[in-house]
Scaffold this active site. Structure first.
Site, PDB file in Angstrom:
ATOM      1  N   ARG A 196      -7.763  43.484  40.263  1.00  0.00           N
ATOM      2  CA  ARG A 196      -8.944  44.339  40.359  1.00  0.00           C
ATOM      3  C   ARG A 196      -8.651  45.525  41.279  1.00  0.00           C
ATOM      4  NH1 ARG A 196     -13.222  39.817  42.130  1.00  0.00           N
ATOM      5  NH2 ARG A 196     -11.298  38.911  42.933  1.00  0.00           N
TER       6      ARG A 196
ATOM      7  N   LYS B 282     -10.363  42.145  47.740  1.00  0.00           N
ATOM      8  CA  LYS B 282     -10.135  40.906  48.497  1.00  0.00           C
ATOM      9  C   LYS B 282      -9.949  41.196  49.980  1.00  0.00           C
ATOM     10  CE  LYS B 282     -10.354  37.557  47.082  1.00  0.00           C
ATOM     11  NZ  LYS B 282     -11.634  36.839  46.795  1.00  0.00           N
TER      12      LYS B 282
ATOM     13  N   TYR C 160     -14.684  41.937  50.088  1.00  0.00           N
ATOM     14  CA  TYR C 160     -14.986  40.516  50.300  1.00  0.00           C
ATOM     15  C   TYR C 160     -14.128  40.037  51.467  1.00  0.00           C
ATOM     16  CZ  TYR C 160     -17.214  40.165  45.695  1.00  0.00           C
ATOM     17  OH  TYR C 160     -18.036  40.335  44.623  1.00  0.00           O
TER      18      TYR C 160
ATOM     19  N   HIS D 120     -15.120  36.527  53.243  1.00  0.00           N
ATOM     20  CA  HIS D 120     -15.240  35.060  53.303  1.00  0.00           C
ATOM     21  C   HIS D 120     -14.680  34.528  54.614  1.00  0.00           C
ATOM     22  CE1 HIS D 120     -16.432  35.123  49.105  1.00  0.00           C
ATOM     23  NE2 HIS D 120     -15.342  35.792  48.809  1.00  0.00           N
TER      24      HIS D 120
ATOM     25  N   GLU E 230     -19.943  39.927  50.341  1.00  0.00           N
ATOM     26  CA  GLU E 230     -20.627  38.674  49.987  1.00  0.00           C
ATOM     27  C   GLU E 230     -21.858  38.377  50.828  1.00  0.00           C
ATOM     28  OE1 GLU E 230     -17.601  38.828  51.353  1.00  0.00           O
ATOM     29  OE2 GLU E 230     -17.418  37.394  52.989  1.00  0.00           O
TER      30      GLU E 230
ATOM     31  N   ILE F 231     -26.215  31.818  40.903  1.00  0.00           N
ATOM     32  CA  ILE F 231     -25.630  32.704  39.883  1.00  0.00           C
ATOM     33  C   ILE F 231     -24.438  32.047  39.183  1.00  0.00           C
ATOM     34  CG2 ILE F 231     -24.668  34.976  39.424  1.00  0.00           C
ATOM     35  CD1 ILE F 231     -27.527  35.117  40.431  1.00  0.00           C
TER      36      ILE F 231
ATOM     37  N   ASP G 295     -29.456  20.932  42.119  1.00  0.00           N
ATOM     38  CA  ASP G 295     -29.702  21.893  43.198  1.00  0.00           C
ATOM     39  C   ASP G 295     -30.703  21.255  44.153  1.00  0.00           C
ATOM     40  OD1 ASP G 295     -29.283  25.343  43.140  1.00  0.00           O
ATOM     41  OD2 ASP G 295     -30.477  24.418  44.697  1.00  0.00           O
TER      42      ASP G 295
ATOM     43  N   LEU H 226     -23.811  27.442  47.596  1.00  0.00           N
ATOM     44  CA  LEU H 226     -23.575  28.457  48.631  1.00  0.00           C
ATOM     45  C   LEU H 226     -24.657  28.391  49.694  1.00  0.00           C
ATOM     46  CD1 LEU H 226     -22.053  30.976  49.713  1.00  0.00           C
ATOM     47  CD2 LEU H 226     -23.593  32.377  48.341  1.00  0.00           C
TER      48      LEU H 226
ATOM     49  N   VAL I 246     -15.689  26.468  42.330  1.00  0.00           N
ATOM     50  CA  VAL I 246     -15.799  27.926  42.493  1.00  0.00           C
ATOM     51  C   VAL I 246     -16.105  28.269  43.953  1.00  0.00           C
ATOM     52  CG1 VAL I 246     -16.936  30.018  41.630  1.00  0.00           C
ATOM     53  CG2 VAL I 246     -16.647  28.054  40.105  1.00  0.00           C
TER      54      VAL I 246
ATOM     55  N   ASP J 178     -13.952  29.607  47.920  1.00  0.00           N
ATOM     56  CA  ASP J 178     -13.761  30.760  48.816  1.00  0.00           C
ATOM     57  C   ASP J 178     -14.570  30.618  50.096  1.00  0.00           C
ATOM     58  OD1 ASP J 178     -16.181  31.164  47.594  1.00  0.00           O
ATOM     59  OD2 ASP J 178     -15.759  33.206  46.923  1.00  0.00           O
TER      60      ASP J 178
ATOM     61  N   ALA K 134      -9.367  31.027  44.324  1.00  0.00           N
ATOM     62  CA  ALA K 134     -10.377  31.658  45.184  1.00  0.00           C
ATOM     63  C   ALA K 134     -10.729  33.073  44.721  1.00  0.00           C
ATOM     64  CB  ALA K 134      -9.888  31.683  46.626  1.00  0.00           C
TER      65      ALA K 134
ATOM     66  N   MET L 296     -11.129  33.966  41.181  1.00  0.00           N
ATOM     67  CA  MET L 296     -11.165  33.759  39.725  1.00  0.00           C
ATOM     68  C   MET L 296     -11.368  35.066  38.950  1.00  0.00           C
ATOM     69  SD  MET L 296     -13.351  30.222  39.550  1.00  0.00           S
ATOM     70  CE  MET L 296     -13.284  30.083  37.778  1.00  0.00           C
TER      71      MET L 296
END
Ligand SMILES: NC(=O)C1=CN([C@@H]2O[C@H](COP(=O)(O)OP(=O)(O)OC[C@H]3O[C@@H](n4cnc5c(N)ncnc54)[C@H](O)[C@@H]3O)[C@@H](O)[C@H]2O)C=CC1
Ligand SMILES: CC(=O)C(=O)O
Ligand SMILES: [Mg+2]
Length: 376
Positions: free
Chosen positions: A15, A75, A94, A96, A118, A178, A198, A240, A267, A270, A299, A301
């Protein structure tokens, strides 16, 4: 403002943080945009596409970082990049942090202003810069899970949708945000039997209104999780707690309840992952097996589908990039509370509670950090 866009160097991360349309908007607003040569290649944007809209091309990473007051990345800066960070430089990417103490300390030591995609958060509690990548990762989780369920990859040899006369696979999704809703849509569309858990009852009510009949909604607690994973073919980790370390919902001993050859795609890796046995992996080497269960822990994807992901990410980030560039980080954050939530580290101090808690550090109120003229 001088804005630098380095080429991403994490394994198989293709990316880029700014597309030519974004560069054009920044140049039109009077900013200087410096893009590292080849930064857009993996997403299908050439150096010529950037120069055509007025951006400059830097020959390497050192030149890109050295030229910039603000760095745009996808990243978190990884170790070889740390030496390039300048005191007072703004980094928008991002991070994390809560999942990685070494990373956090390196950025504290750098003296940079770190605004994390994030944790940018709207008053509605939506995370507008995480959402597009969560949409990608949720959808991909089912694609990847389906692949590793194939016998060739060590899986149970189960087709998600089954066929007439043979029952479909069971997909259990932990977390209905999401990532969770996107994974559920994909799995349900393929015909799998889907169970989503959830802790947010309002979210479960909403999902029950919009999800098809092959998605069952269950309250998340350890007992229900154990019961559901014992008959699962694919488990997707999608919880999350914004900015904080993910809660461990599946313990090591719980793996023994699962069927050999079942697949876990966590997922949430991260943010440290919601499966006790998950660890970060790469697109090159995405899986490993523990107790007969295949673990997938990539981490980044969305980096696997960079064209889609770059376009989706930059659609969301550009309005914030323009605010930071036009106003400078202090004024932009003062005037936009959503962006203020993104401030994680400034001048050697942590300004996000979830990150401070993860490492026993003191958290400074971001509004207080903003008020200090010394940090302009
Ligand atoms: N590995 C990768 O490449 C990527 C990872 N992610 C990560 O995926 C994770 C999920 O992101 P989003 O879906 O955007 O978050 P979100 O905030 O939209 O959804 C999280 C959901 O988890 C639920 N939750 C919290 N505690 C729970 C519990 N104990 N049991 C069940 N559910 C619980 C919340 O109620 C919420 O509905 C994040 O860690 C995010 O960083 C996102 C994109 C790419
Ligand atoms: C959200 C994230 O970490 C990613 O897209 O790589
Ligand atoms: Mg990530």
């Amino acid at each position: 403002m001088k804005i630098g866009v380095p080429k991403e160097i994490k394994t198989n991360e293709n990316r880029v943080a700014l597309v030519p349309a974004g560069a054009e908007a920044l140049v039109a607003a009077g900013h200087t945009v410096v893009v590292e040569t080849g930064a857009g290649d993996g997403s299908g944007f050439t150096d010529a596409d950037y120069t055509a809209v007025g951006a400059q091309i830097a020959p390497d990473a050192d030149a890109t970082w050295a030229a910039a007051e603000m760095i745009l990345k996808v990243k978190e800066p990884i170790e070889p990049e740390w030496k390039r960070i300048k005191k007072g430089q703004t980094l928008f990417t991002y991070f994390h942090f809560a999942a990685d103490e070494k990373l956090t300390r390196a950025h504290l030591d750098s003296g940079a202003t770190c605004i994390a995609y994030e944790t940018v958060e709207l008053p509605s509690r939506e995370l507008p810069l995480l959402t597009p990548m969560s949409e990608v990762a949720g959808r991909m989780a089912v694609q990847e899970g389906a692949k590793y369920l194939e016998k060739l990859y060590g899986g149970r040899g189960v087709l998600l949708g089954g066929v007439p006369g043979v029952a479909p696979a069971k997909v259990v999704i932990l977390g209905g945000g999401i990532v969770g809703i996107n994974a559920a849509k994909m799995a349900a569309g393929l015909g799998a039997k889907v169970v989503l858990l959830d802790i947010n009852l309002d979210r479960l009510r909403y999902l029950s209104d919009v999800m098809p009949a092959n998605v069952q909604l269950i309250y998340s607690n350890h007992q229900n999780i154990r019961e559901q994973i014992s008959t699962a073919d694919l488990v997707v980790g999608a919880v999350l707690i914004p900015g904080a370390k993910a809660p461990k919902l599946v313990k090591r001993e719980d793996l023994k309840l699962m069927r050999p050859g079942a697949v876990i795609v966590d997922v949430a890796v991260d943010q440290g992952g919601c499966i006790e046995t998950i660890k970060p992996t790469t697109h090159e080497n995405p899986t490993y097996t523990i107790d007969g269960i295949i673990h997938y822990g990539v981490a980044n994807m969305p980096g696997g589908v960079p064209r889609t992901s770059t376009l989706a990410l930059t659609n969301a980030t550009l309005p914030y990039v323009l605010q930071l560039a036009n106003k400078g980080w202090r004024r932009a954050l003062r005037e936009n509370p959503a962006l203020l939530k993104g401030l994680n580290v400034v001048d050697g101090r942590v300004t996000y509670a979830g990150v401070a808690e993860a490492f026993g550090l003191e958290a400074v109120d971001p509004a207080e950090a903003l008020a200090e003229p010394a940090l302009v």
